[in-house]
Design a protein around this motif. Sequence first.
Motif, short mmCIF file in Angstrom:
data_model
loop_
_atom_site.label_atom_id
_atom_site.label_comp_id
_atom_site.label_asym_id
_atom_site.label_seq_id
_atom_site.Cartn_x
_atom_site.Cartn_y
_atom_site.Cartn_z
N PRO A 68 45.63 34.17 32.35
CA PRO A 68 45.62 33.92 33.74
C PRO A 68 45.17 32.57 34.05
O PRO A 68 44.06 32.19 33.23
CB PRO A 68 44.81 34.80 34.47
CG PRO A 68 44.71 36.12 33.49
CD PRO A 68 44.90 35.31 32.12
N HIS A 100 51.48 39.17 40.65
CA HIS A 100 51.00 39.76 39.29
C HIS A 100 50.32 38.59 38.12
O HIS A 100 50.99 37.38 38.12
CB HIS A 100 51.92 40.64 38.59
CG HIS A 100 51.45 41.58 37.55
ND1 HIS A 100 51.49 40.93 36.21
CD2 HIS A 100 50.71 42.61 37.39
CE1 HIS A 100 50.81 41.71 35.50
NE2 HIS A 100 50.60 43.00 35.98
N GLU A 101 49.42 38.74 37.67
CA GLU A 101 48.84 37.81 36.76
C GLU A 101 49.91 37.00 35.84
O GLU A 101 49.60 36.18 34.98
CB GLU A 101 47.75 38.53 35.97
CG GLU A 101 48.23 39.57 34.97
CD GLU A 101 46.89 39.90 33.91
OE1 GLU A 101 45.69 39.19 33.99
OE2 GLU A 101 47.26 40.90 33.06
N SER A 110 47.46 36.47 41.92
CA SER A 110 46.35 36.80 42.52
C SER A 110 45.98 38.03 41.43
O SER A 110 45.40 38.88 42.46
CB SER A 110 46.53 37.16 43.96
OG SER A 110 47.65 38.06 44.21
N GLY A 111 46.19 38.22 40.56
CA GLY A 111 45.90 39.58 39.60
C GLY A 111 46.73 40.37 39.93
O GLY A 111 47.70 40.61 39.01
N GLU A 112 46.78 41.29 40.87
CA GLU A 112 47.82 42.00 41.42
C GLU A 112 48.14 41.25 42.98
O GLU A 112 47.17 40.96 43.64
CB GLU A 112 47.46 43.51 41.62
CG GLU A 112 47.00 44.30 40.45
CD GLU A 112 47.95 44.78 39.57
OE1 GLU A 112 49.24 44.64 40.01
OE2 GLU A 112 47.90 45.21 38.24
#
Lengths: 377, 377
Positions: B7, B183-184, B190-192
């Motif tokens: 990420p 999703h990363e 944004s991570g998820e």
Amino acid sequence: MIPFNKPYLTGKETEYIEDAVLTGKLSGNGKYTKLCQHYFEEKYNFGKCLLTTSCTDALEMAAILANIQPGDEVIMPSYTFVSTSNAFVLRGAKIVFADSRKDHPGIDEASIESLITEKTKVIVPVHYAGVACNMEKIMNLATKYNLLVIEDAAQAIDSYYTFSDGSKKVLGSIGHLSAFSFHETKNIISGEGGMLVVNDLKFSNRAEIIWEKGTNRSAFFKGEVDKYGWVDIGSSFLPSEIIAAFLWAQLENLEKIQTKRIGIWNNYYFGLEKWAKKNDVILPYRPDYSTNNAHMFYLVCKSIEQRTILIKKLKEHGISAVFHYLSLHESPFYHSKHDGRALPKSNHYSNCLVRLPLFYELKEEDIKKIIDIITTI
Amino acid sequence: MIPFNKPYLTGKETEYIEDAVLTGKLSGNGKYTKLCQHYFEEKYNFGKCLLTTSCTDALEMAAILANIQPGDEVIMPSYTFVSTSNAFVLRGAKIVFADSRKDHPGIDEASIESLITEKTKVIVPVHYAGVACNMEKIMNLATKYNLLVIEDAAQAIDSYYTFSDGSKKVLGSIGHLSAFSFHETKNIISGEGGMLVVNDLKFSNRAEIIWEKGTNRSAFFKGEVDKYGWVDIGSSFLPSEIIAAFLWAQLENLEKIQTKRIGIWNNYYFGLEKWAKKNDVILPYRPDYSTNNAHMFYLVCKSIEQRTILIKKLKEHGISAVFHYLSLHESPFYHSKHDGRALPKSNHYSNCLVRLPLFYELKEEDIKKIIDIITTI
């Protein structure tokens, strides 16, 4: 100005978020997700815990695990948040709304048995304001009629129920499944967030599958299968590690937060006791079998007019007090589907209940100010 | 060690998260949610944008908006992520899987018309690797048969389609609805996280309601109704402001990120071109009507054995290359529901496609190392 709610930061949230980034994994089910889930499993003796993006999502997982089919009936209070019912309606359930208790907005447990039919599959007790429903009665009904109990424990973190034999269990650990919320208005927060608790471990494997978008990815990472694929319905229920890292900082401070909130709650209670009695206003009632987790301080006014005056007066002084829920059985979406039973107590709380500001950083002088304004009405 | 994905942080993520906290609002639909949604609406001329907790959730919203009823048919490629189909299966749809193109994993547009029946309601083109499906053909079919088109644009941020008249539209802006992922592993993360785009504005009001848990809360805050309640099915689709603040930091750097990724992609392409030709390995194909958003660099090996050797060799050097998807029509969940048609191209990509590491911080010497290892196989 005193807002109704203010999210509390313990000070470690962004540090843990930065650490989560350093792990190289920001999607779900990483280091902080595991830390949080393990914390709950250990501290509260919960069954399997799975973080979710919201309590709504945890309830949706529970509805899938309960294998709700079109026409199945689910009993729940009408005085609750819309997600309690939507989660089951999405699976085709018919909602059978129960009334609230006279002394408390929680489900009137005495009314449940008459609502059970051959189609009933689930009872959903909602622990309003963190005050326990009569879980002994409800679990006995579930056993008698072979039903599942899914606790809506959105507001119920760190609150306990005492059974008639004196044994004590934390809310969320009693039903077959339960759902918690970490929405910013809750005691412990992650902005949006939630958790499914699987106490009946026969649901454990399927819960993991549904959580992982209907795949057996968890089994794959445990080495139980050699490749993973689509094995069931499911969704992306798991939150980002960013959310889990934030939540972890909160959990480290759970006891501090609870102590502070209980202090605020007690200040309200003792400051308003006399006035309430004189003005026919009801303060929060708590049955002997429940502890107080200080999630919420509410008043039940004697009329909607009295409540309107109270909210207006507080607003004039820059203080935000709010009411909620419109009875779901009378909502635009459900009133034509409801069976027509009157649920007067639910409507009474709808019209007369008001919530006062309650958050970690609420100062003593603010509480005093709020009490002073209310007691001079 | 070279991971498959890492990420990327632009450096402003935690600053914005802290700022979000200062706004006093960490639940959904606050300052940063609005900033992100506005950014997309302006930059790409999307219809209404609504952030979601995942692309899965955006697809689920789309399935609800499409009013999918049990038995309705939805056409989509078999070679896709499980959420593309689960979102519709949750509403009772029958999935009619199409094969991939010979030259590209995307849906074979020539095969779609023969799959349309009276029950068909939706076509879901998945822009695999950010490469556009043949949207002109698909939109014409949708018009001819009165179908909805829901673009699965999970991988397709900042990629464009050129129509035969020379006009150009960004992916996600062409179908009636579309879904993006943050999703990363995506370009912008944004991570998820995800986003629903509502291009056909007749769905706009209902989209807001479904997003807000089936309530007309948005209309209430706009002053269009005087109280809000339960008016429809819905869920808690909106992400926390913590997630939106993180995303905002990424969006500010979208062009920088895209430029960097395209450079990496080109390095792979030109470094592997000769070797691929000699070894019957296919490099990513891009039709003239599509741009390249450098979401993914993949190879299509000539056999599963060749792919296994390649992944193993890279692994020996600490480099993580991965394959995906198992054809959904052959999955444990769906193979007995599938109509039996063979989808050989989908299976071919399942067996032979491999993805190489591609992330912002991948260094030139790492790319060179990866190319060197592959070209000496």
